[in-house]
Design a protein around this motif. Structure first.
Motif, mmCIF file in Angstrom:
data_model
loop_
_atom_site.group_PDB
_atom_site.id
_atom_site.type_symbol
_atom_site.label_atom_id
_atom_site.label_comp_id
_atom_site.label_asym_id
_atom_site.label_seq_id
_atom_site.Cartn_x
_atom_site.Cartn_y
_atom_site.Cartn_z
ATOM 1 N N HIS A 303 0.857 -1.195 0.000
ATOM 2 C CA HIS A 303 0.000 0.000 0.000
ATOM 3 C C HIS A 303 0.888 1.239 0.000
ATOM 4 O O HIS A 303 1.905 1.267 0.696
ATOM 5 C CB HIS A 303 -0.875 0.019 1.264
ATOM 6 N N PRO A 304 0.512 2.296 -0.746
ATOM 7 C CA PRO A 304 1.294 3.536 -0.671
ATOM 8 C C PRO A 304 1.061 4.228 0.673
ATOM 9 O O PRO A 304 0.037 3.982 1.331
ATOM 10 C CB PRO A 304 0.737 4.369 -1.824
ATOM 11 N N LEU A 305 1.993 5.108 1.079
ATOM 12 C CA LEU A 305 1.835 5.842 2.347
ATOM 13 C C LEU A 305 0.508 6.612 2.367
ATOM 14 O O LEU A 305 -0.131 6.723 3.413
ATOM 15 C CB LEU A 305 3.022 6.794 2.548
ATOM 16 N N SER A 306 0.096 7.098 1.201
ATOM 17 C CA SER A 306 -1.163 7.874 1.133
ATOM 18 C C SER A 306 -2.394 7.016 1.457
ATOM 19 O O SER A 306 -3.467 7.528 1.744
ATOM 20 C CB SER A 306 -1.329 8.478 -0.267
ATOM 21 N N LYS A 307 -2.222 5.668 1.423
ATOM 22 C CA LYS A 307 -3.347 4.756 1.752
ATOM 23 C C LYS A 307 -2.955 3.860 2.928
ATOM 24 O O LYS A 307 -3.356 2.692 2.995
ATOM 25 C CB LYS A 307 -3.669 3.881 0.531
ATOM 26 N N ALA A 308 -2.161 4.405 3.829
ATOM 27 C CA ALA A 308 -1.673 3.605 4.970
ATOM 28 C C ALA A 308 -2.819 3.021 5.787
ATOM 29 O O ALA A 308 -2.702 1.941 6.355
ATOM 30 C CB ALA A 308 -0.782 4.474 5.867
ATOM 31 N N GLU A 309 -3.972 3.727 5.809
ATOM 32 C CA GLU A 309 -5.102 3.209 6.600
ATOM 33 C C GLU A 309 -5.637 1.883 6.052
ATOM 34 O O GLU A 309 -6.160 1.064 6.807
ATOM 35 C CB GLU A 309 -6.234 4.231 6.780
ATOM 36 N N ASP A 310 -5.475 1.644 4.737
ATOM 37 C CA ASP A 310 -5.899 0.349 4.163
ATOM 38 C C ASP A 310 -5.030 -0.778 4.724
ATOM 39 O O ASP A 310 -5.517 -1.861 5.035
ATOM 40 C CB ASP A 310 -5.771 0.361 2.627
ATOM 41 N N ALA A 311 -3.731 -0.507 4.839
ATOM 42 C CA ALA A 311 -2.799 -1.489 5.403
ATOM 43 C C ALA A 311 -3.132 -1.738 6.883
ATOM 44 O O ALA A 311 -3.137 -2.881 7.355
ATOM 45 C CB ALA A 311 -1.360 -0.990 5.266
ATOM 46 N N TRP A 312 -3.432 -0.667 7.598
ATOM 47 C CA TRP A 312 -3.797 -0.734 9.029
ATOM 48 C C TRP A 312 -5.036 -1.613 9.208
ATOM 49 O O TRP A 312 -5.066 -2.506 10.064
ATOM 50 C CB TRP A 312 -4.067 0.690 9.507
ATOM 51 N N ALA A 313 -6.058 -1.352 8.366
ATOM 52 C CA ALA A 313 -7.324 -2.108 8.446
ATOM 53 C C ALA A 313 -7.084 -3.587 8.146
ATOM 54 O O ALA A 313 -7.657 -4.468 8.794
ATOM 55 C CB ALA A 313 -8.341 -1.527 7.456
ATOM 56 N N LYS A 314 -6.237 -3.856 7.170
ATOM 57 C CA LYS A 314 -5.957 -5.254 6.775
ATOM 58 C C LYS A 314 -5.295 -6.010 7.924
ATOM 59 O O LYS A 314 -5.606 -7.173 8.180
ATOM 60 C CB LYS A 314 -5.061 -5.258 5.541
ATOM 61 N N SER A 315 -4.399 -5.343 8.641
ATOM 62 C CA SER A 315 -3.742 -5.986 9.775
ATOM 63 C C SER A 315 -4.736 -6.240 10.911
ATOM 64 O O SER A 315 -4.745 -7.315 11.513
ATOM 65 C CB SER A 315 -2.574 -5.124 10.279
ATOM 66 N N ILE A 316 -5.603 -5.259 11.179
ATOM 67 C CA ILE A 316 -6.607 -5.413 12.248
ATOM 68 C C ILE A 316 -7.565 -6.574 11.930
ATOM 69 O O ILE A 316 -7.963 -7.326 12.814
ATOM 70 C CB ILE A 316 -7.396 -4.088 12.462
ATOM 71 N N GLU A 317 -7.897 -6.724 10.645
ATOM 72 C CA GLU A 317 -8.784 -7.813 10.179
ATOM 73 C C GLU A 317 -8.246 -9.183 10.596
ATOM 74 O O GLU A 317 -8.998 -10.095 10.902
ATOM 75 C CB GLU A 317 -8.810 -7.769 8.654
ATOM 76 N N GLY A 318 -6.931 -9.345 10.505
ATOM 77 C CA GLY A 318 -6.295 -10.548 11.038
ATOM 78 C C GLY A 318 -6.175 -11.749 10.133
ATOM 79 O O GLY A 318 -5.937 -12.844 10.614
ATOM 80 N N HIS A 319 -6.364 -11.607 8.824
ATOM 81 C CA HIS A 319 -6.247 -12.789 7.958
ATOM 82 C C HIS A 319 -5.185 -12.621 6.887
ATOM 83 O O HIS A 319 -5.282 -13.198 5.805
ATOM 84 C CB HIS A 319 -7.603 -13.110 7.320
ATOM 85 N N ALA A 320 -4.159 -11.836 7.184
ATOM 86 C CA ALA A 320 -3.104 -11.612 6.183
ATOM 87 C C ALA A 320 -2.288 -12.884 5.984
ATOM 88 O O ALA A 320 -2.061 -13.640 6.918
ATOM 89 C CB ALA A 320 -2.193 -10.480 6.633
ATOM 90 N N THR A 321 -1.874 -13.111 4.734
ATOM 91 C CA THR A 321 -0.960 -14.209 4.424
ATOM 92 C C THR A 321 0.417 -13.586 4.262
ATOM 93 O O THR A 321 0.710 -12.981 3.237
ATOM 94 C CB THR A 321 -1.399 -14.908 3.118
ATOM 95 N N GLY A 322 1.241 -13.694 5.298
ATOM 96 C CA GLY A 322 2.542 -13.030 5.246
ATOM 97 C C GLY A 322 2.447 -11.600 5.745
ATOM 98 O O GLY A 322 1.646 -11.274 6.632
ATOM 99 N N LYS A 323 3.240 -10.714 5.153
ATOM 100 C CA LYS A 323 3.427 -9.371 5.687
ATOM 101 C C LYS A 323 2.688 -8.296 4.895
ATOM 102 O O LYS A 323 2.574 -8.353 3.677
ATOM 103 C CB LYS A 323 4.923 -9.031 5.675
ATOM 104 N N ILE A 324 2.220 -7.271 5.629
ATOM 105 C CA ILE A 324 1.519 -6.118 5.047
ATOM 106 C C ILE A 324 2.513 -4.965 4.983
ATOM 107 O O ILE A 324 3.088 -4.582 6.010
ATOM 108 C CB ILE A 324 0.286 -5.753 5.905
ATOM 109 N N ILE A 325 2.707 -4.433 3.776
ATOM 110 C CA ILE A 325 3.773 -3.464 3.529
ATOM 111 C C ILE A 325 3.206 -2.107 3.123
ATOM 112 O O ILE A 325 2.242 -2.033 2.360
ATOM 113 C CB ILE A 325 4.712 -3.968 2.402
ATOM 114 N N VAL A 326 3.832 -1.052 3.651
ATOM 115 C CA VAL A 326 3.540 0.329 3.196
ATOM 116 C C VAL A 326 4.784 0.827 2.480
ATOM 117 O O VAL A 326 5.889 0.765 3.024
ATOM 118 C CB VAL A 326 3.177 1.245 4.392
ATOM 119 N N GLU A 327 4.598 1.308 1.248
ATOM 120 C CA GLU A 327 5.736 1.810 0.446
ATOM 121 C C GLU A 327 5.699 3.310 0.368
ATOM 122 O O GLU A 327 4.640 3.930 0.238
ATOM 123 C CB GLU A 327 5.705 1.195 -0.953
ATOM 124 N N MET A 328 6.882 3.931 0.445
ATOM 125 C CA MET A 328 6.960 5.403 0.448
ATOM 126 C C MET A 328 7.137 5.938 -0.960
ATOM 127 O O MET A 328 7.740 5.283 -1.802
ATOM 128 C CB MET A 328 8.139 5.852 1.310
#
Length: 328
Positions: A303-328
Motif C-alpha cells: 500500500h502507498p503511504l497515502s493509503k496507509a489506513e488500508d494497510a492498518w485495516a488489513k492488519s486489524i482484520e487478522g487474515h493476512a498471508t505473510g506481511k503487510i507493507i507500506v511503500e513510500m
C-alpha cells in the motif's frame, strides 16, 4: 540531503482505528548519538502497532502523542549521528526502529545502529521491511522452546499455529531449517502454501481436528509456537510430549498466570510467554539465510503511504498471508 519536512502518518490519542490515523507534514528528525537518519523505502505493519493505538500497552506506550507508529523499515542511510561507524551514507539497510519512539510510517526516520543490518542486493525493500520484527520473533520463539540452529537439534516434532501469518510463515521455514518435523494450522486456502514453505503436515484450523491441534500422524509435540489467538492450556496439555513446551507470542494475563504456575510447580510441560527482545547478530543470521534462498518473506499486500489506513485495516482484520507493507 534530506528535505526539511516530510509526509507522515500519526495518531494523537488512544483508539480510533483507521479513522484515528492522520496524514501530516512534520519536520524531518535529526539523528542523535548512535543513530542514523534513513530515507524510508518500505515499512511493515505488525499487530503490536495497532494494539499500541488501542491502548493495550498503556501507560508505557506511546511515550507521548502525537505518535508516528511502526518500527519495521527498509531504506537508505542519509546521515550518520555521532558514534556510528559501521554504516555509510548511501548504504541500503533494514531493521527495527526504537520501539518506544516508532516513526516508520514516514518518508524519513531515525534508526538506532544496534538492530539494523545491511540489506542484500537480492532483497527488495518490501521483503527487507517485512523480515525484522516477525522474523526475529519466530527465531526467538524457536530458541526459547529449545530449538538449536547449529546442527545439534534432535529430531523433534513442532506445531506452529497461524502458520501463514507474519511470524508463522518465518517459524515454519526456520523450524524446517533446524531439521524438525513441522505440523501447522492455517486457513484451508493456505494449506498448499505452508507445505511449500516446509510444513510436513497442515491442518485447517476450522475443522474439529484443527481446532484440537491434533497431528494427522498422531505425533505428540515437543515444541509449540503459538501465533494464533489465545487457546486454553487444556487444549495444549494432551497434544504435548512429556517435556513439551508451548511458546506463546501473543500472551494474555491468563497465559502468563498459567506460565507462572507451571514454573512454581516444576511442571514438566511448560508454557512460555514471549516478548521480543532483539539480540545482536540475530538479524544478520536471518539475512544470511535469506541471501542463501533459505528464508523467504511472503508479502500479503503493498500500500502507498497515502493509503496507509488500508494497510492498518488489513492488519486489524487478522487474515493476512505473510506481511503487510507500506511503500513510500
Amino acid at each position: 540531503m534530506a528535505a526539511k519536512t516530510m509526509s507522515a502518518v500519526q495518531y494523537d490519542k488512544y483508539g480510533g482505528g483507521t479513522a484515528g490515523l492522520k496524514h501530516v507534514e512534520v519536520p524531518v528528525p535529526s539523528p542523535k548519538k548512535d543513530e542514523m537518519l534513513i530515507k524510508v523505502e518500505a515499512a511493515s505493519i505488525n499487530p503490536v502497532d495497532w494494539k499500541i493505538q488501542m491502548g493495550k500497552l498503556r501507560p508505557f506506550m506511546p511515550r507521548k502523542f502525537p505518535f508516528i507508529p511502526v518500527i519495521d523499515v527498509a531504506g537508505e542511510v542519509l546521515e550518520l549521528g555521532p558514534g556510528v561507524s559501521t554504516f555509510k551514507v548511501g548504504e541500503k539497510i533494514h531493521g527495527l526502529l526504537d520501539f518506544t519512539n516508532g516513526g516508520g510510517l514516514a518518508e524519513y526516520a531515525v534508526a538506532p545502529k544496534t538492530i539494523i543490518a545491511k540489506r542484500p542486493p537480492n532483497m527488495s525493500p518490501a521483503e527487507a521491511a517485512g523480515l525484522p520484527a516477525a522474523g526475529l520473533t519466530a527465531l526467538q520463539s524457536l530458541k526459547s522452546a529449545g530449538v538449536k540452529f547449529d546442527g545439534t537439534s534432535k529430531s523433534s516434532n513442532i506445531l506452529i499455529t497461524a502458520a501463514s501469518g507474519g511470524v508463522g510463515h518465518f517459524a515454519v521455514q526456520l523450524a524446517k531449517h533446524a531439521g524438525l518435523h513441522v505440523t501447522t494450522t492455517c486457513g484451508a486456502r493456505n494449506i498448499e502454501l505452508v507445505k511449500n514453505l516446509g510444513a510436513d503436515e497442515a491442518l485447517d484450523y476450522k475443522t474439529p481436528q484443527g481446532a484440537a491441534l491434533k497431528s494427522p500422524s498422531g505425533v505428540k509435540y515437543d515444541y509449540v509456537v503459538h501465533c494464533a489467538p489465545a487457546v486454553p492450556w487444556s487444549v495444549f496439555e494432551p497434544i504435548l510430549s512429556d517435556h513439551g513446551k508451548v511458546v506463546d507470542i501473543t500472551p494474555n494475563i491468563t497465559n502468563i498466570f498459567t506460565s507462572l504456575i507451571k514454573k512454581v510447580t516444576f511442571a514438566k510441560k511448560k508454557l512460555v510467554p514471549l516478548f521480543l527482545v532483539p539480540k545482536e547478530g540475530e538479524l544478520e543470521f536471518l539475512v544470511n539465510l535469506a541471501e542463501e534462498g533459505k528464508l523467504k518473506t511472503l508479502i500479503d499486500s503493498k500500500h502507498p503511504l497515502s493509503k496507509a489506513e488500508d494497510a492498518w485495516a488489513k492488519s486489524i482484520e487478522g487474515h493476512a498471508t505473510g506481511k503487510i507493507i507500506v511503500e513510500m
